[in-house]
Design a protein around this motif. Structure first.
Motif, PDB file in Angstrom:
ATOM      1  N   UNK A  52       0.816  -1.204   0.000  1.00 44.20           N
ATOM      2  CA  UNK A  52       0.000   0.000   0.000  1.00 44.20           C
ATOM      3  C   UNK A  52       0.852   1.258   0.000  1.00 44.20           C
ATOM      4  N   UNK A  53       1.920   1.217   0.797  1.00 48.06           N
ATOM      5  CA  UNK A  53       2.745   2.422   0.927  1.00 48.06           C
ATOM      6  C   UNK A  53       3.634   2.662  -0.279  1.00 48.06           C
ATOM      7  N   UNK A  55       2.575   1.991  -3.238  1.00 46.90           N
ATOM      8  CA  UNK A  55       1.700   2.119  -4.398  1.00 46.90           C
ATOM      9  C   UNK A  55       1.444   3.544  -4.825  1.00 46.90           C
ATOM     10  N   UNK A  56       2.397   4.152  -5.457  1.00 50.79           N
ATOM     11  CA  UNK A  56       2.160   5.461  -6.053  1.00 50.79           C
ATOM     12  C   UNK A  56       1.467   5.254  -7.380  1.00 50.79           C
ATOM     13  N   UNK A  57       0.334   5.911  -7.559  1.00 48.68           N
ATOM     14  CA  UNK A  57      -0.370   5.788  -8.830  1.00 48.68           C
ATOM     15  C   UNK A  57      -0.985   4.423  -9.033  1.00 48.68           C
ATOM     16  N   UNK A  58      -1.302   3.729  -7.952  1.00 56.18           N
ATOM     17  CA  UNK A  58      -1.945   2.417  -8.084  1.00 56.18           C
ATOM     18  C   UNK A  58      -1.160   1.345  -7.366  1.00 56.18           C
ATOM     19  N   UNK A  59      -1.861   0.548  -6.577  1.00 57.31           N
ATOM     20  CA  UNK A  59      -1.193  -0.406  -5.701  1.00 57.31           C
ATOM     21  C   UNK A  59      -0.991  -1.765  -6.369  1.00 57.31           C
ATOM     22  N   UNK A 116      -6.820  -3.936   6.649  1.00 57.62           N
ATOM     23  CA  UNK A 116      -6.329  -2.847   7.502  1.00 57.62           C
ATOM     24  C   UNK A 116      -4.893  -2.492   7.133  1.00 57.62           C
ATOM     25  N   UNK A 117      -4.080  -3.504   6.886  1.00 60.18           N
ATOM     26  CA  UNK A 117      -2.697  -3.233   6.498  1.00 60.18           C
ATOM     27  C   UNK A 117      -2.622  -2.444   5.207  1.00 60.18           C
ATOM     28  N   UNK A 118      -3.490  -2.791   4.300  1.00 65.76           N
ATOM     29  CA  UNK A 118      -3.506  -2.099   3.010  1.00 65.76           C
ATOM     30  C   UNK A 118      -3.946  -0.646   3.147  1.00 65.76           C
ATOM     31  N   UNK A 119      -4.992  -0.431   3.959  1.00 68.36           N
ATOM     32  CA  UNK A 119      -5.645   0.883   3.962  1.00 68.36           C
ATOM     33  C   UNK A 119      -5.102   1.857   5.018  1.00 68.36           C
TER      34      UNK A 119
ATOM     35  N   UNK B  59       0.790   7.936  -1.924  1.00 62.67           N
ATOM     36  CA  UNK B  59       0.877   6.475  -1.983  1.00 62.67           C
ATOM     37  C   UNK B  59      -0.427   5.862  -1.497  1.00 62.67           C
ATOM     38  N   UNK B  60      -0.736   4.663  -1.996  1.00 64.73           N
ATOM     39  CA  UNK B  60      -1.919   3.966  -1.506  1.00 64.73           C
ATOM     40  C   UNK B  60      -2.933   3.758  -2.597  1.00 64.73           C
ATOM     41  N   UNK B  61      -3.969   2.992  -2.291  1.00 65.43           N
ATOM     42  CA  UNK B  61      -5.004   2.714  -3.280  1.00 65.43           C
ATOM     43  C   UNK B  61      -5.615   4.014  -3.802  1.00 65.43           C
ATOM     44  N   UNK B  62      -5.886   4.072  -5.083  1.00 66.37           N
ATOM     45  CA  UNK B  62      -6.432   5.288  -5.683  1.00 66.37           C
ATOM     46  C   UNK B  62      -7.759   5.699  -5.056  1.00 66.37           C
ATOM     47  N   UNK B  63      -8.428   4.710  -4.475  1.00 64.72           N
ATOM     48  CA  UNK B  63      -9.751   4.977  -3.956  1.00 64.72           C
ATOM     49  C   UNK B  63      -9.692   5.932  -2.761  1.00 64.72           C
TER      50      UNK B  63
END
Lengths: 229, 176
Positions: A52-53, A55-59, A116-119, B59-63
């Motif tokens: 998640x961290x 993921x710039x421009x999409x994970x 939770x880890x992702x978000x 950083x992170x999901x686009x949503x």
């Protein structure tokens, strides 16, 4: 079980993994079961947090790399399967993927922890950025900065759409339903659910004969690397 | 409108978008804009486009654009409510459906449905791109940046974040 672990190959170049929201009907039943690895809650959390961290421009590309190449939780094929389902179901694709992978290894709790880890870490960053933006967003320098960035963000979104469209527009039905959906939203200003309900039956019917074929070949995506939302 | 009212509106809006977001969060972008800008009047379409850009650059999901919208509309609680509402309903659905659905993997109807939804989804994403572009891109340099980013994403594997950096720099020099 087919073992398609890329044995330390270069991290970027697998076109399969980056398929956009497309059917992947050619996936055989192998890989339906996970390799029985124990993956603990902490590993799920930190694995998805790291994806998640970064993921710039999409994970999605980073999640794939983390899951398939770095931590080897799944094979490429298993991941593509999970991804294809995550794209099909409503909701943020990558969140759906984390829920399914979490459930696979640790049940319901695993889903919660993986999501939770992702978000959570990007959520915290977003709040911080939002606060900064609320405070300094109208400073002229920041406004200028954002004039540039928003233009780039629009281009990214259009480019992503274009990339996803590329394999689809090889068929007339693909062109037709893509155009109709666009028109329904942009020109007619219909509610999205109305557009979906109006088009999905016809679109499904249009793809039906092909789906019945022995090798059900919906057009294969070429090496499109979509920044999966 | 009281704050509690706003939070409830945010929750209902995003829980609803969560469950219709076939093809991913970005597919509901046009509907999100319609609701946030036109129906609720929480912000202008230019502000919406800026928040979208901010979420893309982070950083992170686009949503997470929904986090920023929630933040702008109702502060921290708004951000939390919007994010949870956008994520939880579809996550629950995914959890419940995943294994059942997997059993139909080879059924023709499932393959046809999945293939049939793909072009509709892409049409929705394209519509989102249209709205964001129309709201955010007005000058000739901005069009050039938009076109260049499109080309980089469409034709190359160069990471789009480089374009964000370049575009931000051009903006700071007041060239956009």
């Amino acid at each position: 079980m087919t073992d398609s672990l890329p044995a330390g190959g270069p991290p970027t170049s697998d076109p399969q993994s980056m398929e956009p929201a497309l059917p992947s009907p050619s996936i055989p039943s192998a890989g339906a079961e996970a390799p029985e690895r124990r993956i603990g809650l902490a590993e799920l959390f930190f694995g998805f947090a790291s994806a998640g961290l970064s993921g710039f421009g999409g994970v999605m590309p980073f999640a794939r790399r983390m899951i398939v190449e770095e931590r080897r939780w799944m094979t490429e094929r298993e991941f593509t399967e999970v991804l294809s389902l995550g794209q099909f179901l409503p909701g943020p694709n990558i969140a759906n993927v984390s829920v399914m992978i979490g459930a696979r290894y640790q049940g319901a709790l695993g889903s919660v922890v993986a999501l939770a880890g992702l978000m959570l870490p990007p959520f915290a960053i977003c709040i911080a950025l939002g606060a900064l933006y609320a405070r300094y967003g109208h400073v002229p320098a920041v406004e200028h900065l954002f004039a540039g960035i928003t233009a780039a963000a629009s281009g990214l979104l259009l480019g992503t759409a274009g990339k996803l469209a590329r394999p689809l527009v090889k068929r007339p039905a693909g062109v037709l339903f893509l155009a109709l959906a666009f028109i329904g939203i942009v020109v007619l200003r219909w509610h999205m659910i109305l557009v979906l309900l109006a088009l999905a039956p016809f679109s499904t019917a249009a793809y039906w004969p092909r789906a019945r074929g022995p090798r059900a070949g919906a057009p294969k995506a070429d090496a499109s690397k979509a920044g999966g939302p | 409108m009281s704050e509690a009212h706003t939070l409830v509106s945010l929750a209902l809006l995003y829980a609803h978008l969560s469950l219709i977001a076939v093809g991913g969060g970005i597919a509901v972008l046009p509907e999100m804009q319609r609701q946030v800008v036109e129906l609720h009047g929480w912000m202008t379409s230019a502000e919406f486009a800026e928040l979208f850009a901010l979420a893309q650059a982070a950083p992170g999901p686009n949503i997470l654009v929904v986090t920023l919208i929630g933040w702008n509309v109702a502060g921290f609680l708004g951000a939390l409510v919007a994010t949870v509402a956008m994520t939880a309903p579809s996550a629950l659905l995914t959890y419940g459906v995943a294994y059942v659905w997997d059993r139909f993997r080879h059924k023709p109807w499932r393959i046809a449905l999945q293939a049939g939804l793909a072009p509709i989804t892409v049409g929705l994403i394209l519509a989102g791109g249209y709205f964001v572009t129309r709201a955010a891109v007005h000058s000739v340099p901005a069009y050039a940046i938009c076109a260049a980013t499109f080309a980089i994403v469409f034709f190359t594997r160069i990471h789009p974040l480089w374009m964000f950096a370049l575009a931000g720099a051009l903006g700071l020099m007041n060239l956009v």
